[in-house]
Write an enzyme that holds these catalytic residues in place. Structure first.
Site, PDB file in Angstrom:
ATOM      1  N   ASN A 190     -28.577  40.496 -71.522  1.00 24.05           N
ATOM      2  CA  ASN A 190     -28.990  39.090 -71.553  1.00 24.05           C
ATOM      3  C   ASN A 190     -30.421  38.994 -71.047  1.00 24.05           C
ATOM      4  O   ASN A 190     -30.660  39.066 -69.843  1.00 24.05           O
ATOM      5  CB  ASN A 190     -28.032  38.270 -70.668  1.00 24.05           C
ATOM      6  CG  ASN A 190     -28.459  36.823 -70.538  1.00 24.05           C
ATOM      7  OD1 ASN A 190     -29.342  36.352 -71.265  1.00 24.05           O
ATOM      8  ND2 ASN A 190     -27.841  36.108 -69.605  1.00 24.05           N
ATOM      9  N   TRP A 191     -31.356  38.841 -71.983  1.00 17.16           N
ATOM     10  CA  TRP A 191     -32.772  38.842 -71.593  1.00 17.16           C
ATOM     11  C   TRP A 191     -33.182  37.553 -70.893  1.00 17.16           C
ATOM     12  O   TRP A 191     -34.270  37.481 -70.327  1.00 17.16           O
ATOM     13  CB  TRP A 191     -33.649  39.033 -72.832  1.00 17.16           C
ATOM     14  CG  TRP A 191     -33.560  40.389 -73.462  1.00 17.16           C
ATOM     15  CD1 TRP A 191     -32.708  41.418 -73.110  1.00 17.16           C
ATOM     16  CD2 TRP A 191     -34.338  40.885 -74.552  1.00 17.16           C
ATOM     17  NE1 TRP A 191     -32.923  42.506 -73.915  1.00 17.16           N
ATOM     18  CE2 TRP A 191     -33.918  42.209 -74.810  1.00 17.16           C
ATOM     19  CE3 TRP A 191     -35.356  40.338 -75.334  1.00 17.16           C
ATOM     20  CZ2 TRP A 191     -34.475  42.991 -75.828  1.00 17.16           C
ATOM     21  CZ3 TRP A 191     -35.922  41.109 -76.338  1.00 17.16           C
ATOM     22  CH2 TRP A 191     -35.481  42.428 -76.581  1.00 17.16           C
ATOM     23  N   LYS A 192     -32.364  36.514 -70.985  1.00 17.73           N
ATOM     24  CA  LYS A 192     -32.743  35.202 -70.441  1.00 17.73           C
ATOM     25  C   LYS A 192     -34.106  34.799 -71.015  1.00 17.73           C
ATOM     26  O   LYS A 192     -34.408  35.146 -72.147  1.00 17.73           O
ATOM     27  CB  LYS A 192     -32.723  35.219 -68.915  1.00 17.73           C
ATOM     28  CG  LYS A 192     -31.393  35.787 -68.389  1.00 17.73           C
ATOM     29  CD  LYS A 192     -31.161  35.580 -66.938  1.00 17.73           C
ATOM     30  CE  LYS A 192     -29.811  36.202 -66.567  1.00 17.73           C
ATOM     31  NZ  LYS A 192     -29.439  35.938 -65.184  1.00 17.73           N
ATOM     32  N   HIS A 230     -22.744  30.408 -69.892  1.00 15.78           N
ATOM     33  CA  HIS A 230     -23.411  31.138 -68.812  1.00 15.78           C
ATOM     34  C   HIS A 230     -23.633  30.191 -67.632  1.00 15.78           C
ATOM     35  O   HIS A 230     -23.931  29.007 -67.819  1.00 15.78           O
ATOM     36  CB  HIS A 230     -24.748  31.705 -69.297  1.00 15.78           C
ATOM     37  CG  HIS A 230     -25.342  32.667 -68.318  1.00 15.78           C
ATOM     38  ND1 HIS A 230     -26.040  32.244 -67.213  1.00 15.78           N
ATOM     39  CD2 HIS A 230     -25.305  34.015 -68.252  1.00 15.78           C
ATOM     40  CE1 HIS A 230     -26.414  33.303 -66.507  1.00 15.78           C
ATOM     41  NE2 HIS A 230     -25.982  34.393 -67.119  1.00 15.78           N
ATOM     42  N   GLU A 252     -26.019  29.732 -65.704  1.00 13.73           N
ATOM     43  CA  GLU A 252     -27.311  29.033 -65.686  1.00 13.73           C
ATOM     44  C   GLU A 252     -27.296  27.817 -66.612  1.00 13.73           C
ATOM     45  O   GLU A 252     -27.930  26.801 -66.331  1.00 13.73           O
ATOM     46  CB  GLU A 252     -28.437  30.011 -66.054  1.00 13.73           C
ATOM     47  CG  GLU A 252     -28.717  30.973 -64.894  1.00 13.73           C
ATOM     48  CD  GLU A 252     -29.280  32.327 -65.304  1.00 13.73           C
ATOM     49  OE1 GLU A 252     -29.748  32.478 -66.444  1.00 13.73           O
ATOM     50  OE2 GLU A 252     -29.225  33.255 -64.465  1.00 13.73           O
ATOM     51  N   GLU A 297     -18.646  36.609 -64.307  1.00 10.51           N
ATOM     52  CA  GLU A 297     -19.949  36.653 -63.654  1.00 10.51           C
ATOM     53  C   GLU A 297     -19.933  35.784 -62.405  1.00 10.51           C
ATOM     54  O   GLU A 297     -20.195  34.572 -62.481  1.00 10.51           O
ATOM     55  CB  GLU A 297     -21.038  36.150 -64.605  1.00 10.51           C
ATOM     56  CG  GLU A 297     -21.240  37.009 -65.834  1.00 10.51           C
ATOM     57  CD  GLU A 297     -22.687  36.934 -66.326  1.00 10.51           C
ATOM     58  OE1 GLU A 297     -23.293  37.988 -66.499  1.00 10.51           O
ATOM     59  OE2 GLU A 297     -23.195  35.822 -66.508  1.00 10.51           O
ATOM     60  N   GLY A 353     -28.547  37.885 -60.395  1.00 11.52           N
ATOM     61  CA  GLY A 353     -29.964  37.909 -60.044  1.00 11.52           C
ATOM     62  C   GLY A 353     -30.223  38.021 -58.549  1.00 11.52           C
ATOM     63  O   GLY A 353     -31.348  37.825 -58.089  1.00 11.52           O
ATOM     64  N   SER A 393     -25.933  41.466 -61.262  1.00  8.06           N
ATOM     65  CA  SER A 393     -26.645  42.581 -60.631  1.00  8.06           C
ATOM     66  C   SER A 393     -26.103  43.956 -61.016  1.00  8.06           C
ATOM     67  O   SER A 393     -26.072  44.864 -60.182  1.00  8.06           O
ATOM     68  CB  SER A 393     -26.669  42.407 -59.108  1.00  8.06           C
ATOM     69  OG  SER A 393     -27.352  41.206 -58.760  1.00  8.06           O
ATOM     70  N   GLY A 440     -28.313  41.357 -66.894  1.00  8.82           N
ATOM     71  CA  GLY A 440     -29.501  40.522 -66.972  1.00  8.82           C
ATOM     72  C   GLY A 440     -30.749  41.351 -66.694  1.00  8.82           C
ATOM     73  O   GLY A 440     -31.255  42.056 -67.563  1.00  8.82           O
ATOM     74  N   GLY A 441     -31.238  41.281 -65.472  1.00  8.52           N
ATOM     75  CA  GLY A 441     -32.501  41.911 -65.081  1.00  8.52           C
ATOM     76  C   GLY A 441     -32.651  43.347 -65.562  1.00  8.52           C
ATOM     77  O   GLY A 441     -33.704  43.722 -66.105  1.00  8.52           O
TER      78      GLY A 441
HETATM   79  P1  PGA Z   1     -28.336  39.867 -63.515  1.00 15.80           P
HETATM   80  O1  PGA Z   1     -27.852  38.734 -64.537  1.00 15.80           O
HETATM   81  O2  PGA Z   1     -27.871  41.196 -64.090  1.00 15.80           O
HETATM   82  O3  PGA Z   1     -29.829  39.766 -63.500  1.00 15.80           O
HETATM   83  O4  PGA Z   1     -27.701  39.598 -62.200  1.00 15.80           O
HETATM   84  C1  PGA Z   1     -26.602  38.811 -65.169  1.00 15.80           C
HETATM   85  C2  PGA Z   1     -26.403  37.597 -66.048  1.00 15.80           C
HETATM   86  O5  PGA Z   1     -26.774  36.484 -65.648  1.00 15.80           O
HETATM   87  O6  PGA Z   1     -25.853  37.717 -67.166  1.00 15.80           O
END
Ligand code: PGA
Length: 253
Positions: free
Chosen positions: A5-7, A91, A93, A163, A169, A208, A229-230
């Protein structure tokens, strides 16, 4: 399955470098699905770059409507049209910053399925909710919103992602045991309605996930991959996470 997930990250140049490096390092024979989720404006480019390769492309969100006068929105049939195969819905967010509630997320899940795409439904509790011992209540509510609206059948093609919001994050990963506990709970809840769907359902862990903790997480019996994500923005990290998933995928066979 490993999902990146590149966001809201990337650029044409950076995406080209990242995807080029991934294409070179991800082995075709690894028995896992690998999907990247770039921002909307880069989806077509990513599909073109990855054509014929082993990486699929998905979108991070979708409009619950199927087309029409909805300025700024993108519907599921358009995502299918440009070559996406997967769509993330719910998600945390989106839930938090764009006030998406369970009912809206359930409608999004349905439009993705109706377009012939695979929804990746995210559920998870906040730190306050975990400390108040509300984890099971919260994820049940989020999951049941989808099951109540559409039945459990959607999970024959859908993917579920646990999640925990406190792990996203933050660098603070759920322990493998914490993840396993929740994943087993989610699978049992599906199992109560349909044993076969529960058995085949892929439940990804997200929050994470890094190269250094992925093997341990994926070794848990109910953790079927990761939503990353990251670490999905680094070809090297992402490749190592995919390698870990493919090892544990082979072991499960
Ligand atoms: P993260 O994000 O790996 O940066 O914690 C995961 C996500 O939100 O899908």
């Amino acid at each position: 399955m490993v999902a990146g997930n590149w966001k809201m990250h990337g650029s044409r140049a950076a995406n080209q470098t990242l995807l080029g490096e991934l294409e070179m390092s991800l082995k075709p024979e690894w028995p896992i699905d690998i999907v990247v989720f770039p921002p909307y404006v880069y989806l077509s480019d990513a599909v073109r770059m990855l054509e014929g390769g082993r990486i699929s492309v998905g979108a991070q969100d979708v409009c619950a409507e199927s087309g029409g006068a909805f300025t700024g929105q993108v519907c599921a049939s358009m995502l299918k049209d440009v070559g996406c195969t997967h769509v993330i819905v719910g998600h945390s967010e989106r839930r938090r910053w764009y006030h998406e509630d369970d009912a809206l997320v359930a409608r999004k899940f349905a439009v993705v399925l109706a377009a012939g795409l695979t929804p990746v439904l995210c559920v998870g509790e906040t730190l306050d909710e975990r400390e108040a011992k509300q984890t099971e209540a919260v994820i049940s509510r989020q999951l049941d919103a989808v099951i109540t609206m559409h039945g459990v059948g959607g999970f024959a093609r859908g993917v579920l992602a646990y999640e925990p919001v406190w792990a996203i994050g933050t660098g603070r990963t759920a322990s493998p045991e914490q993840a396993q506990e929740v994943h087993a709970f989610l699978r049992n809840r599906i199992h109560a309605q349909d044993a076969k769907i529960a058995r085949h359902l892929r439940i990804l862990y997200g929050g994470s996930v890094k190269a250094g903790n992925s093997a341990e997480l994926f070794s848990m019996p109910d953790v079927d991959g990761g939503l990353v994500g990251g670490a999905s923005l680094s070809a090297d990290e992402f490749q190592q996470i995919c390698a870990a998933a493919s090892l544990s995928g082979s072991a499960h066979h």
